[in-house]
Write a protein that holds these residues in place. Structure first.
Motif, PDB file in Angstrom:
ATOM      1  N   GLN A  29       0.838  -1.131   0.047  1.00 33.13           N
ATOM      2  CA  GLN A  29       0.060  -0.226   0.072  1.00 33.13           C
ATOM      3  C   GLN A  29       0.943   1.152   0.027  1.00 33.13           C
ATOM      4  O   GLN A  29       1.805   1.122   0.776  1.00 33.13           O
ATOM      5  CB  GLN A  29      -0.680   0.106   1.390  1.00 33.13           C
ATOM      6  N   GLY A  30       0.537   2.362  -0.779  1.00 33.26           N
ATOM      7  CA  GLY A  30       1.382   3.363  -0.951  1.00 33.26           C
ATOM      8  C   GLY A  30       2.608   3.561  -1.952  1.00 33.26           C
ATOM      9  O   GLY A  30       3.320   4.349  -2.000  1.00 33.26           O
ATOM     10  N   ASN A  32       4.510   4.103  -5.136  1.00 27.81           N
ATOM     11  CA  ASN A  32       4.146   4.980  -6.238  1.00 27.81           C
ATOM     12  C   ASN A  32       4.747   4.201  -7.594  1.00 27.81           C
ATOM     13  O   ASN A  32       5.735   3.963  -7.593  1.00 27.81           O
ATOM     14  CB  ASN A  32       5.039   6.416  -5.947  1.00 27.81           C
ATOM     15  N   ASN A  58     -14.681   0.072  -7.301  1.00 25.47           N
ATOM     16  CA  ASN A  58     -13.829  -0.188  -6.044  1.00 25.47           C
ATOM     17  C   ASN A  58     -12.372  -0.353  -6.767  1.00 25.47           C
ATOM     18  O   ASN A  58     -11.804  -1.506  -6.430  1.00 25.47           O
ATOM     19  CB  ASN A  58     -14.326  -1.451  -5.721  1.00 25.47           C
ATOM     20  N   ASN A  60      -7.944  -0.165  -6.709  1.00 25.34           N
ATOM     21  CA  ASN A  60      -6.973  -0.602  -5.909  1.00 25.34           C
ATOM     22  C   ASN A  60      -5.724   0.432  -6.068  1.00 25.34           C
ATOM     23  O   ASN A  60      -4.715   0.156  -5.346  1.00 25.34           O
ATOM     24  CB  ASN A  60      -6.605  -2.103  -5.959  1.00 25.34           C
ATOM     25  N   THR A  61      -5.823   1.384  -6.937  1.00 22.15           N
ATOM     26  CA  THR A  61      -4.877   2.454  -7.178  1.00 22.15           C
ATOM     27  C   THR A  61      -5.681   3.855  -7.359  1.00 22.15           C
ATOM     28  O   THR A  61      -7.082   3.732  -7.373  1.00 22.15           O
ATOM     29  CB  THR A  61      -4.072   2.420  -8.192  1.00 22.15           C
ATOM     30  N   GLU A  62      -5.072   4.824  -7.060  1.00 24.79           N
ATOM     31  CA  GLU A  62      -5.502   6.223  -7.427  1.00 24.79           C
ATOM     32  C   GLU A  62      -4.518   7.118  -7.925  1.00 24.79           C
ATOM     33  O   GLU A  62      -3.219   6.933  -7.926  1.00 24.79           O
ATOM     34  CB  GLU A  62      -6.058   6.873  -5.847  1.00 24.79           C
ATOM     35  N   THR A  82      -0.772   2.834  -5.178  1.00 22.33           N
ATOM     36  CA  THR A  82      -1.578   1.859  -4.814  1.00 22.33           C
ATOM     37  C   THR A  82      -2.218   2.155  -3.398  1.00 22.33           C
ATOM     38  O   THR A  82      -1.877   2.719  -2.457  1.00 22.33           O
ATOM     39  CB  THR A  82      -0.798   0.491  -4.261  1.00 22.33           C
ATOM     40  N   LEU A  83      -3.483   1.868  -3.206  1.00 16.97           N
ATOM     41  CA  LEU A  83      -4.442   2.040  -2.280  1.00 16.97           C
ATOM     42  C   LEU A  83      -4.388   1.187  -0.957  1.00 16.97           C
ATOM     43  O   LEU A  83      -4.878   1.253  -0.002  1.00 16.97           O
ATOM     44  CB  LEU A  83      -5.819   2.450  -2.536  1.00 16.97           C
ATOM     45  N   ARG A  84      -3.975  -0.046  -1.374  1.00 17.23           N
ATOM     46  CA  ARG A  84      -3.839  -1.264  -0.471  1.00 17.23           C
ATOM     47  C   ARG A  84      -2.737  -2.142  -1.004  1.00 17.23           C
ATOM     48  O   ARG A  84      -2.039  -1.959  -2.201  1.00 17.23           O
ATOM     49  CB  ARG A  84      -5.101  -1.897  -0.417  1.00 17.23           C
ATOM     50  N   VAL A  94      -8.564   1.778 -11.329  1.00 18.70           N
ATOM     51  CA  VAL A  94      -8.477   3.172 -10.930  1.00 18.70           C
ATOM     52  C   VAL A  94      -9.922   3.457 -11.311  1.00 18.70           C
ATOM     53  O   VAL A  94     -10.515   3.095 -12.078  1.00 18.70           O
ATOM     54  CB  VAL A  94      -7.295   4.281 -11.636  1.00 18.70           C
TER      55      VAL A  94
END
Length: 101
Positions: A29-30, A32, A58, A60-62, A82-84, A94
């Motif tokens: 998660q997190g 880049n 839903n 798993n990235t933003e 990544t969001l998770r 996304v």
């Protein structure tokens, strides 16, 4: 040497639509993953990250937005984060904000 995708990702046939981005290894998660889009003045450019990632309600990235400045003009870029935790073999998704689906 330029690489269109980070070593941790690959492009494969997607169960969502056409081709998609998939993790070649587990991602925390997190993480880049790099630039997905770039906007210079009014023109929006997609990198392979932005061109091959599929939409999900839903995700798993933003896209993380960054305003960049130089002497000539300002521009904006978006990095995919990544969001998770992502499992090896999992498709990255996304929530589209630039395009209508």
């Amino acid at each position: 040497m330029y690489k269109p995708l980070p070593e941790s990702l690959t492009i494969q046939q997607s169960g969502i639509n056409g081709l998609g981005l998939f993790a070649r290894e587990s991602l925390k998660q997190g993480t880049n993953l790099g630039m997905s889009h770039l906007k210079i003045k009014e023109t929006l450019f997609r990198t392979p990250l932005g061109g091959f990632i599929n939409h999900s309600d839903n995700p798993n990235t933003e896209k993380a937005s960054l305003l960049m400045k130089n002497d000539s003009f300002d521009y904006k870029k978006w990095n995919l984060v990544t969001l998770r935790d992502i499992k090896k073999g999992e498709e990255l998704t996304v929530n589209y904000t630039f395009y209508k689906i």
